[in-house]
Design a protein around this motif. Structure first.
Motif, PDB file in Angstrom:
ATOM      1  N   LEU A 154      40.249  44.917  38.436  1.00  0.00           N
ATOM      2  CA  LEU A 154      40.640  44.261  37.330  1.00  0.00           C
ATOM      3  C   LEU A 154      39.583  42.939  37.330  1.00  0.00           C
ATOM      4  O   LEU A 154      38.874  42.591  35.958  1.00  0.00           O
ATOM      5  N   MET A 155      39.225  42.578  38.597  1.00  0.00           N
ATOM      6  CA  MET A 155      38.215  41.493  38.332  1.00  0.00           C
ATOM      7  C   MET A 155      36.759  41.896  38.329  1.00  0.00           C
ATOM      8  O   MET A 155      36.089  41.381  37.161  1.00  0.00           O
ATOM      9  N   ALA A 156      36.601  43.359  38.382  1.00  0.00           N
ATOM     10  CA  ALA A 156      35.245  43.837  38.137  1.00  0.00           C
ATOM     11  C   ALA A 156      35.137  43.787  36.481  1.00  0.00           C
ATOM     12  O   ALA A 156      33.772  43.776  36.087  1.00  0.00           O
ATOM     13  N   LYS A 157      36.272  44.099  35.907  1.00  0.00           N
ATOM     14  CA  LYS A 157      36.280  44.500  34.339  1.00  0.00           C
ATOM     15  C   LYS A 157      35.959  43.082  33.748  1.00  0.00           C
ATOM     16  O   LYS A 157      35.309  42.933  32.830  1.00  0.00           O
ATOM     17  N   ALA A 158      36.577  41.905  34.501  1.00  0.00           N
ATOM     18  CA  ALA A 158      36.756  40.716  33.809  1.00  0.00           C
ATOM     19  C   ALA A 158      35.122  39.876  33.885  1.00  0.00           C
ATOM     20  O   ALA A 158      34.743  39.245  33.181  1.00  0.00           O
ATOM     21  N   MET A 159      34.486  40.305  35.131  1.00  0.00           N
ATOM     22  CA  MET A 159      33.227  39.306  35.737  1.00  0.00           C
ATOM     23  C   MET A 159      32.273  39.263  34.509  1.00  0.00           C
ATOM     24  O   MET A 159      31.597  38.094  34.092  1.00  0.00           O
ATOM     25  N   PRO A 160      31.910  40.260  33.709  1.00  0.00           N
ATOM     26  CA  PRO A 160      30.611  40.237  32.904  1.00  0.00           C
ATOM     27  C   PRO A 160      31.045  39.575  31.725  1.00  0.00           C
ATOM     28  O   PRO A 160      30.016  39.053  30.861  1.00  0.00           O
ATOM     29  N   ASP A 205      30.721  45.662  46.099  1.00  0.00           N
ATOM     30  CA  ASP A 205      31.356  46.913  46.174  1.00  0.00           C
ATOM     31  C   ASP A 205      32.718  46.785  46.742  1.00  0.00           C
ATOM     32  O   ASP A 205      33.475  47.836  46.065  1.00  0.00           O
ATOM     33  N   VAL A 206      33.184  45.955  47.330  1.00  0.00           N
ATOM     34  CA  VAL A 206      34.455  45.529  47.826  1.00  0.00           C
ATOM     35  C   VAL A 206      35.287  45.471  46.472  1.00  0.00           C
ATOM     36  O   VAL A 206      36.455  46.006  46.054  1.00  0.00           O
ATOM     37  N   ILE A 207      34.838  44.461  45.470  1.00  0.00           N
ATOM     38  CA  ILE A 207      35.731  44.152  44.319  1.00  0.00           C
ATOM     39  C   ILE A 207      35.651  45.294  43.318  1.00  0.00           C
ATOM     40  O   ILE A 207      36.630  45.603  42.891  1.00  0.00           O
ATOM     41  N   ALA A 208      34.344  46.041  43.317  1.00  0.00           N
ATOM     42  CA  ALA A 208      34.519  47.173  42.483  1.00  0.00           C
ATOM     43  C   ALA A 208      35.547  48.226  42.579  1.00  0.00           C
ATOM     44  O   ALA A 208      36.273  48.871  41.914  1.00  0.00           O
ATOM     45  N   ALA A 209      35.669  48.466  44.242  1.00  0.00           N
ATOM     46  CA  ALA A 209      36.636  49.517  44.742  1.00  0.00           C
ATOM     47  C   ALA A 209      38.026  49.050  44.796  1.00  0.00           C
ATOM     48  O   ALA A 209      38.907  49.790  44.266  1.00  0.00           O
ATOM     49  N   GLN A 210      38.137  47.750  45.045  1.00  0.00           N
ATOM     50  CA  GLN A 210      39.464  47.124  45.522  1.00  0.00           C
ATOM     51  C   GLN A 210      40.126  46.200  44.544  1.00  0.00           C
ATOM     52  O   GLN A 210      41.310  46.132  44.482  1.00  0.00           O
ATOM     53  N   VAL A 211      39.100  45.660  43.627  1.00  0.00           N
ATOM     54  CA  VAL A 211      39.815  44.620  42.682  1.00  0.00           C
ATOM     55  C   VAL A 211      39.129  45.207  41.262  1.00  0.00           C
ATOM     56  O   VAL A 211      38.586  44.199  40.554  1.00  0.00           O
ATOM     57  N   HIS A 246      30.023  34.098  40.954  1.00  0.00           N
ATOM     58  CA  HIS A 246      30.341  34.975  40.145  1.00  0.00           C
ATOM     59  C   HIS A 246      29.642  36.255  40.039  1.00  0.00           C
ATOM     60  O   HIS A 246      29.789  37.409  40.260  1.00  0.00           O
ATOM     61  N   ALA A 247      28.145  35.958  40.205  1.00  0.00           N
ATOM     62  CA  ALA A 247      27.359  37.125  40.294  1.00  0.00           C
ATOM     63  C   ALA A 247      27.317  37.991  41.647  1.00  0.00           C
ATOM     64  O   ALA A 247      26.986  39.083  41.611  1.00  0.00           O
ATOM     65  N   ALA A 248      27.759  37.246  42.704  1.00  0.00           N
ATOM     66  CA  ALA A 248      27.851  38.056  43.917  1.00  0.00           C
ATOM     67  C   ALA A 248      29.182  38.960  43.699  1.00  0.00           C
ATOM     68  O   ALA A 248      29.291  40.174  44.297  1.00  0.00           O
ATOM     69  N   ALA A 249      30.125  38.300  43.068  1.00  0.00           N
ATOM     70  CA  ALA A 249      31.455  39.328  42.904  1.00  0.00           C
ATOM     71  C   ALA A 249      31.167  40.402  42.145  1.00  0.00           C
ATOM     72  O   ALA A 249      31.670  41.381  42.165  1.00  0.00           O
ATOM     73  N   GLU A 250      30.380  40.204  40.969  1.00  0.00           N
ATOM     74  CA  GLU A 250      30.124  41.240  39.970  1.00  0.00           C
ATOM     75  C   GLU A 250      29.244  42.314  40.733  1.00  0.00           C
ATOM     76  O   GLU A 250      29.478  43.327  40.451  1.00  0.00           O
ATOM     77  N   ARG A 251      28.432  42.089  41.682  1.00  0.00           N
ATOM     78  CA  ARG A 251      27.890  43.032  42.535  1.00  0.00           C
ATOM     79  C   ARG A 251      28.594  43.517  43.694  1.00  0.00           C
ATOM     80  O   ARG A 251      27.939  44.363  44.282  1.00  0.00           O
TER      81      ARG A 251
END
Ligand SMILES: Cc1cc2nc3c(=O)[nH]c(=O)nc-3n(C[C@H](O)[C@H](O)[C@H](O)COP(=O)(O)OP(=O)(O)OC[C@H]3O[C@@H](n4cnc5c(N)ncnc54)[C@H](O)[C@@H]3O)c2cc1C
Length: 282
Positions: free
Chosen positions: A93-99, A85-91, A78-83
């Motif tokens: 919704l997940m970036a908002k949910a992770m925290p 750049d690909v998730i932040a730019a392209q997903v 989860h922590a890697a997804a949270e950090r």
């Protein structure tokens, strides 16, 4: 409590994991981050005879974007997804949910694949996967297959995974310029599992909203699409959408809230999330 005795094996490859899982008459379990599995063993909600540790399998922890599709390896923490750049730019919704998922210590070990495979009805990521119309790659004794999110979550803690299957990747479409996403949840304390939450994705242009997908969590056995509310939002009426939730959702009473309270909160969340999707007239 302590877990019932179990054997442990570290898989060297996917094929090895599938082979190991086949040897214990359905009583072997995949071990990923262990953040949910070990708790269920300690509480003796499950007593497998073998844990198959997949953490040593190479290539299951990458996050890539090709042909407008983002592929997230099951062992991505989860922590890697949270950090990412690909998730932040392209997903986003997940970036908002992770925290909102547990606490940093849990996100350091917990995996994306584990969250999807465990399919807790109050978890954030299954709802995000449904809202994004994502899919799941599975490797099993009969080869590889891909299952749409809408078909993956079957019932309470029940998925399309069989006893010898390993979830390898989750796939979601990359963000589109006209896509808007929104996420909100209620939990008693930050980091607790949600009492109720909403993951949403729409396409927004001058003529309004299309492709509206509202996936609630914490209101049923699986993520629940609020289809009448989706239609009402596409037709442009927030009031009708909130009213439609009364028919779309049938949350049971639980230790956190009555079903009636959850239905009320569903409308509150929809209004909050809708503000992220479009400017509604007040
Ligand atoms: C205090 C606490 C608070 C938490 N709060 C939240 C929260 O708010 N939201 C939330 O979503 N989660 C929360 N979690 C759970 C956390 O997100 C877990 O990491 C996640 O649910 C499971 O991921 P894992 O990698 O730890 O899986 P594990 O615990 O290793 O496995 C979980 C289940 O999935 C199976 N599994 C795992 N990976 C695979 C795979 N690749 N293929 C097939 N089966 C697999 C296992 O066999 C097991 O049945 C919390 C956990 C704790 C301890």
């Amino acid at each position: 409590m302590k877990p019932a005795p179990f054997a442990y094996a570290k898989a060297r490859s996917l094929d090895h994991a599938i082979e190991l899982l086949g040897g214990h008459e359905g009583r072997a379990r995949v071990l990923a981050g262990g953040q949910s599995l070990i708790a269920t063993l300690n509480m003796r909600l499950d007593a497998p005879s073998l844990l198959v540790d997949i953490n040593g399998i190479a290539g299951l922890d990458s996050i890539t974007c090709h042909d407008r599709q983002v592929a997230i390896g099951a062992l991505t923490r989860h922590a890697a997804a949270e950090r990412s750049d690909v998730i932040a730019a392209q997903v986003p919704l997940m970036a908002k949910a992770m925290p909102h998922i547990g606490h940093p210590a849990i996100r350091n070990r917990g995996t994306i694949g584990g969250s999807i495979a465990f399919a807790d009805p109050a978890a954030e990521l299954p709802a995000c996967l449904v809202a994004l119309d994502g899919e799941v790659d599975i490797a099993g004794p009969n080869g590889r297959r891909t299952v749409k999110a809408g078909d993956f979550f079957k019932d309470l803690f029940e998925t399309a995974l069989g006893p010898q299957d390993v979830l390898t990747t989750i796939r979601v479409p990359a963000a589109r310029p006209a896509q808007r996403v929104g996420f909100a949840e209620f939990s008693r304390r930050h980091g607790d599992y949600a009492m109720i939450g909403l993951a949403a994705s729409v396409t927004a242009d001058d003529s309004g909203l299309t492709d509206v997908r509202l996936a609630y969590f914490g209101v049923g056995a699986t993520p629940v699409r609020a289809r009448r509310a989706e239609a009402a939002l596409a037709a442009g009426s927030m009031d009708d959408a909130v009213a439609a939730l009364r028919e779309d959702l049938a949350p049971a009473d639980d230790i956190q809230a009555t079903g009636a309270v959850k239905k009320h909160l569903a409308g509150v969340l929809l209004k909050r999330v809708a503000a992220e999707l479009k400017d509604w007239p007040s």
